[in-house]
Scaffold this active site. Sequence first.
Site, PDB file in Angstrom:
ATOM      1  N   LYS A   1      44.816  41.293  42.324  1.00  0.00           N
ATOM      2  CA  LYS A   1      43.371  41.298  42.513  1.00  0.00           C
ATOM      3  C   LYS A   1      43.016  42.117  43.758  1.00  0.00           C
ATOM      4  O   LYS A   1      43.824  42.228  44.673  1.00  0.00           O
ATOM      5  CB  LYS A   1      42.892  39.858  42.754  1.00  0.00           C
ATOM      6  CG  LYS A   1      42.935  38.965  41.534  1.00  0.00           C
ATOM      7  CD  LYS A   1      42.348  37.600  41.853  1.00  0.00           C
ATOM      8  CE  LYS A   1      42.396  36.680  40.648  1.00  0.00           C
ATOM      9  NZ  LYS A   1      41.553  37.154  39.528  1.00  0.00           N
TER      10      LYS A   1
ATOM     11  N   ARG B   1      45.832  30.970  31.137  1.00  0.00           N
ATOM     12  CA  ARG B   1      46.060  30.663  29.717  1.00  0.00           C
ATOM     13  C   ARG B   1      47.542  30.453  29.431  1.00  0.00           C
ATOM     14  O   ARG B   1      47.912  29.706  28.528  1.00  0.00           O
ATOM     15  CB  ARG B   1      45.435  31.768  28.850  1.00  0.00           C
ATOM     16  CG  ARG B   1      46.030  33.119  29.047  1.00  0.00           C
ATOM     17  CD  ARG B   1      45.115  34.245  28.546  1.00  0.00           C
ATOM     18  NE  ARG B   1      44.005  34.510  29.447  1.00  0.00           N
ATOM     19  CZ  ARG B   1      43.052  35.417  29.229  1.00  0.00           C
ATOM     20  NH1 ARG B   1      43.069  36.139  28.123  1.00  0.00           N
ATOM     21  NH2 ARG B   1      42.083  35.605  30.103  1.00  0.00           N
TER      22      ARG B   1
HETATM   23  N1  BES Z   1      41.412  32.728  38.116  1.00  0.00           N
HETATM   24  C1  BES Z   1      40.889  33.848  37.447  1.00  0.00           C
HETATM   25  C2  BES Z   1      39.457  33.641  36.949  1.00  0.00           C
HETATM   26  C3  BES Z   1      38.400  33.409  37.992  1.00  0.00           C
HETATM   27  C4  BES Z   1      37.637  34.462  38.451  1.00  0.00           C
HETATM   28  C5  BES Z   1      38.148  32.145  38.453  1.00  0.00           C
HETATM   29  C6  BES Z   1      36.650  34.237  39.384  1.00  0.00           C
HETATM   30  C7  BES Z   1      37.156  31.930  39.382  1.00  0.00           C
HETATM   31  C8  BES Z   1      36.402  32.963  39.858  1.00  0.00           C
HETATM   32  C9  BES Z   1      41.758  34.202  36.230  1.00  0.00           C
HETATM   33  O1  BES Z   1      43.102  33.887  36.333  1.00  0.00           O
HETATM   34  C10 BES Z   1      41.659  35.682  36.073  1.00  0.00           C
HETATM   35  O2  BES Z   1      42.064  36.378  36.946  1.00  0.00           O
HETATM   36  N2  BES Z   1      41.111  36.108  34.942  1.00  0.00           N
HETATM   37  C11 BES Z   1      40.949  37.500  34.678  1.00  0.00           C
HETATM   38  C12 BES Z   1      41.345  37.733  33.250  1.00  0.00           C
HETATM   39  C13 BES Z   1      41.512  39.188  32.888  1.00  0.00           C
HETATM   40  C14 BES Z   1      42.709  39.782  33.587  1.00  0.00           C
HETATM   41  C15 BES Z   1      41.693  39.292  31.391  1.00  0.00           C
HETATM   42  C16 BES Z   1      39.476  37.837  34.889  1.00  0.00           C
HETATM   43  O3  BES Z   1      38.622  37.003  34.608  1.00  0.00           O
HETATM   44  O4  BES Z   1      39.202  38.913  35.380  1.00  0.00           O
HETATM   45 ZN    ZN Z   2      44.243  35.409  37.314  1.00  0.00          ZN
END
Ligand code: BES
Ligand code: ZN
Length: 497
Positions: free
Chosen positions: A276, A350
Amino acid sequence: MTSVPKISFAKFAAVKKGAIVLLANDKPAISKMAGEYDPAGTIGRAMDVSKFKGKLATIMEVLAPQGIDGDRILVAGTGKADELNEEKWLRIGGAVRAKLGSADTVTIVCDLPDMEITETNISQLALGILLRSYKFGKYKTRKKDDNGSEIEPKSVRVSLFCTNPSGAKKAFAGAGAIAGGVNLARELVNEPANILGPVEFAARARELAALGVKVEILTEKEMKRRGMGALLGVAQGSVRPPRMAVMQWNGGKIRAKPVAFIGKGVVFDTGGISMKPAAGMEDMKGDMGGAAAVTGLMHALASRKAKANVVGIIGLVENMPDGAAQRPGDIVTSMSGQTIEVLNTDAEGRLVLADALWYCNERFKPVAMVNLATLTGAIIIALGKEHAGLFSNDDKLAQNLIDAGLATGEKLWRMPIGPAYDKLIDSKNADMKNIGGRYGGAITAAQFLKRFVGDTPWAHLDIAGTAMASSSTEYNQSWGSGFGVRLLDRLVRDIYE
Ligand code: BES
Ligand code: ZN
Ligand code: ZN
């Protein structure tokens, strides 16, 4: 946690000291008992002068009139009496708590001119006080402000005057349990990840044994033996080993099948090798909000001795980039036997839930499974921070959840699922891939989970927007909101007890 106010109930009486809280509706008509505390009618005049209209959760503050032993009077607005509901009473309680300042003795006079205030109303008002009292202050070493006064008030005693104190006390026994559960969930979400890793989180879950919850902790070795390759793949980049906590509260009929709650417990989500960006990454200490809600819920259910059989399962991992971390393109085998091509290591929640859901379903054959997860940024884009996303394969379960949401103010909005979305996660090289492309990101994440629940009635709550940094309310000012505890306690109470 901040000092928890001591709540008690008594019949209407004179007040000897401290702050006195009276209620007023939007007429604005003040408590029938007002005369007792304001013989000269000062409050009515103050309401005129300050144009106080008794609007919901607004507060007017005056010095106690002469002849009254208290020192301040707060008039708390309830808004339209016939529009009051459970959540509005929480808001009134929260608003009162916010205005107490350094008062350590508080009396709340629970009556209104054209409405009978029930024991449940009073217990919700008290719950609002308890919820607003929570503050994440344990890492502040400075205990005094610039004037040398204590920043945190010492112990606060709140007495609620009402017609049926013993009835209110009974109603409040449940509400107090809920406050404990919500505040535990908030605390877990607020804790930084250096303090709360998977092992430490599991230890917090184990503490529920003191309340009569049966707790088992699966180690990495046990998860390997069961073939939980999806969860373990996420964990392998962290020096901190994963855990899975299995909590059982058996308050219902012997051998009656349980309802199960499953939580995503990523104690920190860097994204892994698909890392990230730096800005805001600190928020990912809250990526265990689902697991926190499940733990808080089990705490609440056990504290109030719920008459239901309930299972809580949380998958605890840390998602880190490292020489041992999984790579984009890796293919893992889940406990179900289904293979997953990991195209983005940041879509890790997931993967954790896939094994937790499958394990739960296989071992407990629950009547229903509800999982909670801070799963996607996409759900925040879709719904903002007011509703959590609800995905389900069962209309009845979905409706029960929506109803519980309306009753508690922890609102849900149902999102679609279906074969056309499911197709988007088919993979060239394995049974499925862990991302579905740019569109409908929250939905493809839900489709992924659905592949691990069989025919069991199931619902997925995407709480990415509501578990942390959500809109603050009179009864919640904490970053970690504890979202889901009140909602699911209500679901259990209304449907499974
Ligand atoms: N933990 C994150 C989702 C999240 C984002 C929670 C902001 C709380 C606040 C999750 O694991 C994630 O990173 N999801 C990605 C999925 C993508 C790579 C398909 C996302 O939402 O960008
Ligand atoms: Zn994530
Ligand atoms: Zn995550």
